[in-house]
Enzyme design. Structure first.
Site, PDB file in Angstrom:
ATOM      1  N   ARG A 247      23.673  15.093 -19.224  1.00 43.47           N
ATOM      2  CA  ARG A 247      24.732  15.323 -20.200  1.00 43.47           C
ATOM      3  C   ARG A 247      25.301  16.736 -20.080  1.00 43.47           C
ATOM      4  O   ARG A 247      24.748  17.596 -19.422  1.00 43.47           O
ATOM      5  CB  ARG A 247      24.188  15.112 -21.620  1.00 43.47           C
ATOM      6  CG  ARG A 247      23.780  13.693 -21.927  1.00 43.47           C
ATOM      7  CD  ARG A 247      22.991  13.595 -23.217  1.00 43.47           C
ATOM      8  NE  ARG A 247      21.655  14.175 -23.088  1.00 43.47           N
ATOM      9  CZ  ARG A 247      20.752  14.213 -24.066  1.00 43.47           C
ATOM     10  NH1 ARG A 247      21.054  13.726 -25.251  1.00 43.47           N
ATOM     11  NH2 ARG A 247      19.550  14.742 -23.873  1.00 43.47           N
TER      12      ARG A 247
ATOM     13  N   LEU B 258       9.563   7.732 -34.828  1.00 47.68           N
ATOM     14  CA  LEU B 258       9.218   8.562 -35.977  1.00 47.68           C
ATOM     15  C   LEU B 258      10.233   9.675 -36.189  1.00 47.68           C
ATOM     16  O   LEU B 258      11.034   9.990 -35.310  1.00 47.68           O
ATOM     17  CB  LEU B 258       7.814   9.142 -35.799  1.00 47.68           C
ATOM     18  CG  LEU B 258       6.693   8.096 -35.715  1.00 47.68           C
ATOM     19  CD1 LEU B 258       5.352   8.776 -35.493  1.00 47.68           C
ATOM     20  CD2 LEU B 258       6.644   7.237 -36.970  1.00 47.68           C
TER      21      LEU B 258
ATOM     22  N   VAL C 249      10.454   8.435 -21.848  1.00 50.30           N
ATOM     23  CA  VAL C 249      11.452   9.407 -21.374  1.00 50.30           C
ATOM     24  C   VAL C 249      11.950  10.228 -22.564  1.00 50.30           C
ATOM     25  O   VAL C 249      12.426   9.656 -23.552  1.00 50.30           O
ATOM     26  CB  VAL C 249      12.627   8.690 -20.692  1.00 50.30           C
ATOM     27  CG1 VAL C 249      13.689   9.689 -20.268  1.00 50.30           C
ATOM     28  CG2 VAL C 249      12.132   7.889 -19.491  1.00 50.30           C
TER      29      VAL C 249
ATOM     30  N   HIS D  52      13.188  20.536 -29.152  1.00 46.26           N
ATOM     31  CA  HIS D  52      12.091  19.637 -28.757  1.00 46.26           C
ATOM     32  C   HIS D  52      10.737  20.204 -29.188  1.00 46.26           C
ATOM     33  O   HIS D  52      10.032  20.846 -28.409  1.00 46.26           O
ATOM     34  CB  HIS D  52      12.080  19.356 -27.248  1.00 46.26           C
ATOM     35  CG  HIS D  52      13.293  18.638 -26.759  1.00 46.26           C
ATOM     36  ND1 HIS D  52      13.567  18.455 -25.421  1.00 46.26           N
ATOM     37  CD2 HIS D  52      14.329  18.066 -27.426  1.00 46.26           C
ATOM     38  CE1 HIS D  52      14.701  17.807 -25.280  1.00 46.26           C
ATOM     39  NE2 HIS D  52      15.189  17.563 -26.488  1.00 46.26           N
TER      40      HIS D  52
ATOM     41  N   ASP E 118       6.719   1.837 -41.795  1.00 51.08           N
ATOM     42  CA  ASP E 118       6.971   3.237 -42.128  1.00 51.08           C
ATOM     43  C   ASP E 118       6.008   3.617 -43.248  1.00 51.08           C
ATOM     44  O   ASP E 118       5.519   2.744 -43.986  1.00 51.08           O
ATOM     45  CB  ASP E 118       8.418   3.430 -42.587  1.00 51.08           C
ATOM     46  CG  ASP E 118       8.847   4.887 -42.583  1.00 51.08           C
ATOM     47  OD1 ASP E 118       9.529   5.296 -41.630  1.00 51.08           O
ATOM     48  OD2 ASP E 118       8.490   5.625 -43.535  1.00 51.08           O
TER      49      ASP E 118
ATOM     50  N   ASP F 218       9.719  13.293 -27.690  1.00 44.17           N
ATOM     51  CA  ASP F 218      10.280  14.644 -27.819  1.00 44.17           C
ATOM     52  C   ASP F 218       9.491  15.491 -28.810  1.00 44.17           C
ATOM     53  O   ASP F 218       9.341  16.701 -28.629  1.00 44.17           O
ATOM     54  CB  ASP F 218      11.730  14.580 -28.316  1.00 44.17           C
ATOM     55  CG  ASP F 218      12.711  14.271 -27.205  1.00 44.17           C
ATOM     56  OD1 ASP F 218      12.290  14.229 -26.043  1.00 44.17           O
ATOM     57  OD2 ASP F 218      13.888  14.059 -27.508  1.00 44.17           O
TER      58      ASP F 218
END
Length: 406
Positions: A46, A271, A330, A127, A230, A302
């Site tokens: 990106r 999450l 990923v 991150h 959840d 992440d």
């Protein structure tokens, strides 16, 4: 002497430019030189701002410098950016030297740290799951003001940049799961939506946030059976109302997780991105109980693994198999659709970048803008997010206190 003569006299003495300032008295604003470097993180395709976004920034008086070939993966050429009004920098060194605001997608990579100039502003993702102490140390030492995508928040508690990227990640999670269920990819050979007379796949989504919402929407659209779990009952109530009870909800406790794992063909970790995941919610023993050929998509990687068996993968090597379960972990899932993701990121980022032109100093900007203030994680040599201080042991100060002392 008339009014016209007075003006001519003043113009002669002070000059036309000074006269203009005397008559209009514009508010002083910060002069922004925005640098957009080429992304250097693994498989990051990106770019932070698209050419149409650059054109808008230039029209608002912001000088934009973009590194050569920065938009290639999105099919944005250097000519596109030049036409939009950007200056093309041949090297990252030139870009960093001439910019006072750096905007990028992924967190700065180790090879970029030496390029930062003292006093610059950085806007990028952070991150939390892979935050680098060396990154924070460099930013602190160079007195960088750093804002993270994960923290930029509106007054109603919305995380607009996170939401935009989460929408893409949620939709892609279902596309990816459908692919890896196929026999040719080592999956169980189940069609996600099934057909008449053949039951569909069972998809369990852990997390009733934006990723979960879009994943559930796409999964239901394809005809899958969907369960969302959840820890917060109110979030589950909203899901049930939104989907008119066409899915099943359950509280995310060890009992429900272990029971659902046995029957799920796909489990998606979705999450909240607001905090680092300290401990995986799904144990290795639970993963072992999943059916052979089932699929795990850990979108939460992440921020830290949602599954005990998760480890970072890349777009180049996206999957691995453990305990007979295909794992896709990923971190930058939206990069798979780089052009769409870059347009979406531009749309969300532009209003916040344009706020930088409203005031004369960074302190004024942060004081007046709730969203940018909430997004700041380093300011005046201190970490301003408590979770970052806890993760790295760097000194913490509340940003409101630092701004009040300016």
């Amino acid at each position: 002497m008339g009014y016209s003569s007075d003006i001519e006299s003043i113009e002669f003495e002070l000059g036309a430019k000074t006269l203009e300032r005397w008559l209009i008295k514009p508010e002083k604003t910060m002069s922004i030189v925005l640098g957009i470097p080429r992304e250097r993180a693994q498989d990051e395709r990106r770019v932070a701002i698209s050419p149409p976004g650059v054109q808008i920034l230039v029209e608002h008086g912001i000088k934009v410098i973009i590194e050569k070939s920065a938009g290639n993966f999105c099919n944005f050429t250097d000519f596109d950016y030049a036409e939009a009004g950007a200056i093309i920098a041949e090297t990252p060194e030139v870009l960093f030297e001439q910019s006072n605001v750096i905007v990028k997608v992924s967190p700065p990579q180790p090879e970029e740290l030496s390029l930062f100039m003292p006093g610059q502003m950085l806007i990028s993702a952070l991150h939390l799951g892979t935050v680098s102490p060396q990154l924070l140390k460099t930013l602190l030492e160079k007195n960088i003001t750093a804002l993270g995508f994960e923290f930029i928040e509106t007054r109603d508690g919305e995380l607009p940049i996170v939401r935009t990227l989460s929408e893409i990640a949620g939709s892609l999670a279902i596309q990816t799961a459908a692919k890896y269920l196929e026999t040719g990819y080592g999956g169980s050979g189940i069609l996600l939506g099934g057909i008449a007379g053949v039951p569909p796949a069972h998809v369990t989504i852990i997390g009733a946030g934006t990723v979960g919402l879009f994943a559930a929407q796409d999964a239901l659209g394809l005809g899958a059976q969907v369960t969302v779990i959840d820890k917060e009952i109110n979030r589950l109530r909203r899901f049930e109302a939104f989907f008119n009870r066409h899915l099943v909800t359950a509280i995310a406790n060890d009992h429900y997780i272990s029971e659902l794992a046995k029957t799920s063909d796909v489990m998606i970790g979705a999450l909240s991105p607001k905090k680092k995941i300290i401990k995986p919610l799904v144990s290795e023993q639970v993963v072992k109980s999943m059916k052979p050929g089932s699929v795990i998509i850990d979108v939460s990687i992440d921020q830290g693994a949602c599954f005990a068996t998760s480890r970072h993968t890349s777009h180049t090597n996206p999957i691995y198999v453990k305990h007979g379960v295909t794992h896709y972990c990923v971190p930058n899932i939206p990069s798979a659709v780089a052009k769409t993701a870059s347009f979406a990121l531009t749309n969300t980022l532009l209003p916040f970048i344009l706020k930088l032109t409203d005031h004369e100093t960074i302190s004024d900007i942060l004081w007046k803008s709730h969203s940018l203030r909430k997004g700041t994680y380093i300011f005046r040599g201190y970490v301003t997010k408590k979770i970052l201080s806890e993760l790295t042991d760097f000194p913490y100060r509340e940003i409101d206190m630092l701004l009040a002392a300016c």
